[in-house]
Design a protein around this motif. Structure first.
Motif, PDB file in Angstrom:
ATOM      1  N   LEU A 327      43.752  12.259  66.260  1.00 52.09           N
ATOM      2  CA  LEU A 327      42.999  13.513  66.302  1.00 52.09           C
ATOM      3  C   LEU A 327      42.967  14.077  67.716  1.00 52.09           C
ATOM      4  N   SER A 328      42.234  13.425  68.607  1.00 55.42           N
ATOM      5  CA  SER A 328      42.153  13.913  69.988  1.00 55.42           C
ATOM      6  C   SER A 328      41.464  12.878  70.858  1.00 55.42           C
ATOM      7  N   PRO A 329      41.956  12.677  72.089  1.00 56.73           N
ATOM      8  CA  PRO A 329      41.249  11.790  73.011  1.00 56.73           C
ATOM      9  C   PRO A 329      39.915  12.370  73.470  1.00 56.73           C
ATOM     10  N   THR A 330      39.701  13.680  73.272  1.00 55.34           N
ATOM     11  CA  THR A 330      38.444  14.280  73.700  1.00 55.34           C
ATOM     12  C   THR A 330      37.280  13.932  72.784  1.00 55.34           C
ATOM     13  N   LEU A 331      37.552  13.448  71.558  1.00 50.66           N
ATOM     14  CA  LEU A 331      36.471  13.151  70.622  1.00 50.66           C
ATOM     15  C   LEU A 331      35.721  11.881  70.990  1.00 50.66           C
ATOM     16  N   ARG A 332      36.367  10.949  71.675  1.00 48.50           N
ATOM     17  CA  ARG A 332      35.771   9.666  72.055  1.00 48.50           C
ATOM     18  C   ARG A 332      35.200   8.950  70.842  1.00 48.50           C
ATOM     19  N   LEU A 333      36.041   8.739  69.848  1.00 41.77           N
ATOM     20  CA  LEU A 333      35.657   8.001  68.653  1.00 41.77           C
ATOM     21  C   LEU A 333      36.595   6.811  68.478  1.00 41.77           C
ATOM     22  N   GLY A 334      36.034   5.640  68.440  1.00 38.06           N
ATOM     23  CA  GLY A 334      36.800   4.427  68.200  1.00 38.06           C
ATOM     24  C   GLY A 334      35.943   3.454  67.413  1.00 38.06           C
ATOM     25  N   TYR A 335      36.486   2.278  67.160  1.00 32.64           N
ATOM     26  CA  TYR A 335      35.733   1.301  66.380  1.00 32.64           C
ATOM     27  C   TYR A 335      36.252  -0.098  66.657  1.00 32.64           C
ATOM     28  N   LEU A 336      35.342  -1.047  66.577  1.00 38.02           N
ATOM     29  CA  LEU A 336      35.657  -2.464  66.651  1.00 38.02           C
ATOM     30  C   LEU A 336      35.486  -3.061  65.266  1.00 38.02           C
ATOM     31  N   VAL A 337      36.389  -3.965  64.879  1.00 37.59           N
ATOM     32  CA  VAL A 337      36.197  -4.799  63.693  1.00 37.59           C
ATOM     33  C   VAL A 337      35.937  -6.203  64.229  1.00 37.59           C
ATOM     34  N   GLU A 361      29.835  14.100  65.003  1.00 42.61           N
ATOM     35  CA  GLU A 361      31.254  13.790  64.996  1.00 42.61           C
ATOM     36  C   GLU A 361      31.567  12.635  64.043  1.00 42.61           C
ATOM     37  N   GLN A 362      30.667  11.648  63.995  1.00 45.47           N
ATOM     38  CA  GLN A 362      30.865  10.551  63.046  1.00 45.47           C
ATOM     39  C   GLN A 362      30.868  11.068  61.605  1.00 45.47           C
ATOM     40  N   ALA A 363      29.928  11.951  61.300  1.00 50.22           N
ATOM     41  CA  ALA A 363      29.842  12.486  59.937  1.00 50.22           C
ATOM     42  C   ALA A 363      31.072  13.310  59.589  1.00 50.22           C
ATOM     43  N   ALA A 364      31.560  14.079  60.564  1.00 52.05           N
ATOM     44  CA  ALA A 364      32.758  14.887  60.311  1.00 52.05           C
ATOM     45  C   ALA A 364      33.966  13.992  60.047  1.00 52.05           C
ATOM     46  N   LEU A 365      34.128  12.941  60.845  1.00 53.24           N
ATOM     47  CA  LEU A 365      35.254  12.030  60.637  1.00 53.24           C
ATOM     48  C   LEU A 365      35.123  11.316  59.297  1.00 53.24           C
ATOM     49  N   ALA A 366      33.905  10.924  58.935  1.00 51.19           N
ATOM     50  CA  ALA A 366      33.697  10.261  57.647  1.00 51.19           C
ATOM     51  C   ALA A 366      34.133  11.164  56.502  1.00 51.19           C
ATOM     52  N   GLU A 367      33.799  12.459  56.586  1.00 49.37           N
ATOM     53  CA  GLU A 367      34.194  13.389  55.535  1.00 49.37           C
ATOM     54  C   GLU A 367      35.703  13.571  55.492  1.00 49.37           C
ATOM     55  N   LEU A 368      36.341  13.673  56.673  1.00 53.60           N
ATOM     56  CA  LEU A 368      37.803  13.816  56.700  1.00 53.60           C
ATOM     57  C   LEU A 368      38.479  12.637  56.023  1.00 53.60           C
ATOM     58  N   ILE A 369      38.017  11.433  56.321  1.00 54.96           N
ATOM     59  CA  ILE A 369      38.634  10.238  55.732  1.00 54.96           C
ATOM     60  C   ILE A 369      38.357  10.180  54.237  1.00 54.96           C
ATOM     61  N   ALA A 370      37.097  10.400  53.844  1.00 57.12           N
ATOM     62  CA  ALA A 370      36.732  10.275  52.436  1.00 57.12           C
ATOM     63  C   ALA A 370      37.430  11.310  51.564  1.00 57.12           C
TER      64      ALA A 370
END
Length: 488
Positions: A327-337, A361-370
């Motif tokens: 998506l973009s490095p400006t969003l600063r969204l990542g995750y650890l498993v 931003e988390q909610a927007a990404l969740a909607e995009l994935i779902a």
């Protein structure tokens, strides 16, 4: 409008004259520091009086004194302005405290002594910087719809969220990781972070003490290396070849950092035997392995490589993912498993660091994935970047031919071009000439533990995801000319 940053502490026995002097000194300091530029308006006397806990009469008297000294311009019914004609020499207040000796913690001292990494890169007409994406590739309409939906879902109250991340996003990521990466995990294993770097930071805070050893790839990712060094770790660089990091003789260590699906920067894939060796080593020494799966969505003509985490039976692997390359490095969204044993302490650490990652931003990404929009977007930009990759390889082949040896082309968003016949010692000369010609080229030497090696060739890490085919062709043509100049 810029607001004052100084506080005006007052005590119960402070006189009104003393309070006025404090206000005058504070505003002079802020004018001298450029917080209030010549000609700019100050907050009202009523606002400052309320913020500083003073009477409005005290602040008004201070403003009148500053106007008398030529610092402010006042008129009835309007807010005071900083005098437009103030010369720089007049901004000195005479009461500026002398610089104090910087007293940093051991962590701060290590960070201050580290090699600086620029975060405002020089703009080039043609830039092959790795890690940047084309602005036109961002799914603007889909993201705007998802973000608007998140904003319109008005909760009954605004409160701090779960430090682990929105449950909707963690559930969406769980499904995506299974579909896209073949990685099975529980929702509670997933911790949403502000990009990969926060993931590294949490790992160093929780898993390392000063003096602990960390196994890293050589060459490898500089910001990870600096995170470990700043934590006071002792680094054990391991050579990388066509099968990834060499694992046969790993020393005892507390942590290992690898990019097994597409090694940064050489592009190799950690072979199956070495994956088994690494996991056995971790289990034997009670070590953890950070698996950075930074650009796994991009496979060019080869099948996906299962993550190391999917083979882990001992709870040794911390999987790190990001949307910075999709998506973009400006969003600063990542995750650890995370392994189950680390879930709770990482959630506590995340809460201490920043409470939680921004939830809109988390909610927007969740909607995009779902909704499936995210995976449709990934398929589209995978094709687009495959076209850019083909254009780059064609230009290198036609322009440079045998003068370069190219590796790391099967995956990711960069390739590595070794410059045949050009020693590593002249790599910086090439990149400096390129910068002077407004061409962004980036040497590989700085990613090695020993940047200077007389036996190594010059090499370039060439990213292509932010350019179109015409720009790629023009940039390689310019590189051709520079190599001819350097080799002459």
């Amino acid at each position: 409008m810029k607001r004052p940053v100084s506080s005006i502490p007052t005590g119960p026995v402070e006189s009104e004259t003393g309070a006025q002097r404090r206000v005058i000194a504070a505003i002079k300091r802020e004018i001298a520091a450029g917080i209030h530029a010549p000609g700019s308006r100050l907050p009202s006397t009523r606002t400052l009086a309320a913020e500083w806990g003073l009477s409005r009469t005290t602040v008004t008297a201070a403003f009148e004194q500053l106007a008398a000294e030529g610092y402010l311009e006042t008129r009835p019914g309007a807010r005071a302005r900083v005098a437009a004609g103030l010369a720089q020499a007049e901004l000195a207040t005479g009461d500026t405290p002398s610089p104090r000796t910087t007293e940093l913690s051991a962590y701060g001292q290590r960070l201050a002594s580290a090699a600086p990494i620029p975060w405002n890169p020089q703009p080039f007409a043609l830039d092959f910087r790795y890690g940047e994406l084309a602005g036109g590739d961002f799914p603007t309409l889909a993201w705007r719809r998802a973000l608007a939906n998140a904003v319109t879902k008005r909760p009954s109250r605004l409160r701090y969220g779960d430090p682990r991340g929105l449950p909707e996003l963690r559930a969406a990521l769980q499904g995506y990781l299974w579909r896209g990466r073949g990685l099975r995990c529980e929702v509670d294993d997933i911790l949403v972070v502000n990009g990969s770097q926060q993931g590294f930071d949490l790992c160093t805070r929780l898993l390392l003490d000063p003096g602990d050893r960390v196994v890293i790839e050589d060459p490898g990712y500089n910001l990870a290396r600096q995170a470990f060094l700043t934590a006071g770790a002792e680094l054990s660089p391991q050579p990388v070849d066509r099968e990834g990091m060499q694992t046969a003789t790993l020393p005892p260590a507390r942590l290992a950092f690898v990019t097994p699906s597409h090694q940064l920067p050489l592009g190799s894939i950690l072979s199956a035997p070495r994956r088994q060796e690494l996991l056995a080593w971790a289990a034997r020494h009670g070590a953890f392995v950070i698996e950075d799966d930074y650009d796994a969505e991009y496979r060019h003509g080869v099948g996906p490589v299962p993550p190391l985490r999917s083979l882990d039976q001992a709870g040794s692997v911390i999987y790190l993912g990001t949307v910075s390359k999709t998506l973009s490095p400006t969003l600063r969204l990542g995750y650890l498993v995370l392994p189950p044993a680390l879930r709770e302490v990482f959630a506590r650490a995340k809460r201490m660091v920043d409470r939680h990652t921004p939830e809109l931003e988390q909610a927007a990404l969740a909607e995009l994935i779902a909704s499936g929009a995210y995976e449709r977007h990934v398929r589209r930009i995978r094709r687009r970047n495959g076209e850019r990759r083909a254009a780059l390889l064609k230009a290198l082949r036609e322009r440079l031919g045998e003068r370069v040896s190219i590796v790391g082309t099967d995956a990711g968003l960069h390739i590595l071009a070794w410059i045949n016949g050009l020693p590593q010692a002249r790599e910086s000369e090439l990149t400096e000439r390129a910068a002077a010609a407004s061409l962004g080229l980036y040497g590989v030497s700085g990613l090695y533990d020993r940047p200077d090696d007389p036996e190594r060739r010059a090499g370039l890490v060439i990213g292509y995801a932010a350019l179109d085919e015409a720009q790629i062709a023009a940039g390689i043509a310019r590189l051709d000319g520079l190599l001819r100049e350097v080799s002459a």
